[in-house]
Design an enzyme around this catalytic site. Structure first.
Site, PDB file in Angstrom:
ATOM      1  N   ASP A  27       0.881  -1.149   0.000  1.00  0.00           N
ATOM      2  CA  ASP A  27       0.000   0.000   0.000  1.00  0.00           C
ATOM      3  C   ASP A  27       0.928   1.211   0.000  1.00  0.00           C
ATOM      4  O   ASP A  27       2.125   1.094   0.291  1.00  0.00           O
ATOM      5  CB  ASP A  27      -0.872  -0.038   1.265  1.00  0.00           C
ATOM      6  CG  ASP A  27      -1.715   1.216   1.434  1.00  0.00           C
ATOM      7  OD1 ASP A  27      -2.390   1.619   0.472  1.00  0.00           O
ATOM      8  OD2 ASP A  27      -1.677   1.800   2.538  1.00  0.00           O
ATOM      9  N   ASP A  29      -0.109   5.025   1.103  1.00  0.00           N
ATOM     10  CA  ASP A  29      -0.335   5.973   2.192  1.00  0.00           C
ATOM     11  C   ASP A  29      -0.198   5.318   3.565  1.00  0.00           C
ATOM     12  O   ASP A  29      -0.855   4.320   3.859  1.00  0.00           O
ATOM     13  CB  ASP A  29      -1.724   6.603   2.063  1.00  0.00           C
ATOM     14  CG  ASP A  29      -1.885   7.423   0.790  1.00  0.00           C
ATOM     15  OD1 ASP A  29      -0.866   7.733   0.141  1.00  0.00           O
ATOM     16  OD2 ASP A  29      -3.036   7.761   0.456  1.00  0.00           O
TER      17      ASP A  29
END
Length: 181
Positions: A27, A29
């Site tokens: 991922d 963020d």
């Protein structure tokens, strides 16, 4: 600890395991960088969590493919940040888009693109809902702390969990073969 020292330590960690993932998915963020792209502008200067780049460089050197799975309403900013950080060439595929399916659609696309089975993937994310849903698909998933992101400790945990799952799967197959044989 600089990127080269982190890379060297990550390579040592990788060397301790016989069973390694074929693909590591990150991922973005609060996993590789300490921000939300949705709250930034394309002109901002991003930075990574301090171990992220070294870990990625070690994976690349070891020949382990990497991908991105990120839910963002600003994929242009996410891609611009990957460019600024010179990370684009590291990834075999990137799935960066809004999705209300808790990343299942991202992983279906990643699997179709790479041909790598879910059981051969390792995933790092900071959101429990993504961790839970992707784990159900058969992916070894690691929930990272949102303010610490992926680091050497989480990396080692991910490889340990992957190896344990691989060993359990191999034992189950051996027992099935013995039982059926």
């Amino acid at each position: 600890m600089g990127d080269e020292r982190v890379k060297a330590e990550a390579l040592q960690i990788l060397g301790r395991f016989e069973a390694l993932p074929r693909l590591v998915v990150f991922d973005l963020d609060h996993t590789i960088w300490p921000l939300y792209c949705d709250c930034c502008s394309i002109g901002d200067s991003p930075r990574l969590f301090r171990h992220a780049k070294g870990i990625m460089c070690a994976l690349k050197e070891k020949g382990i493919a990497m991908a991105v799975s990120s839910r963002s309403s600003t994929p242009d900013i996410a891609n611009a940040f990957l460019d600024k950080l010179e990370l684009q060439p590291m990834f075999v595929t990137k799935e960066i888009f809004d999705s209300w399916t808790h990343k299942t659609e991202h992983f279906q696309r990643i699997q179709r693109t790479t041909g790598i089975p879910y059981e051969s993937m390792l995933f790092f994310d900071d959101e429990h809902r993504n961790f839970a849903t992707v784990s159900k698909m058969g992916v070894t998933s690691i929930l990272v702390d949102w303010d610490g992101g992926v680091n050497l400790e989480m990396f080692k945990l991910g490889l340990n969990n992957f190896a344990a799952k691989f060993a359990a799967s191999s034992t189950d197959k051996d027992e099935q073969t013995s039982f059926n044989g």
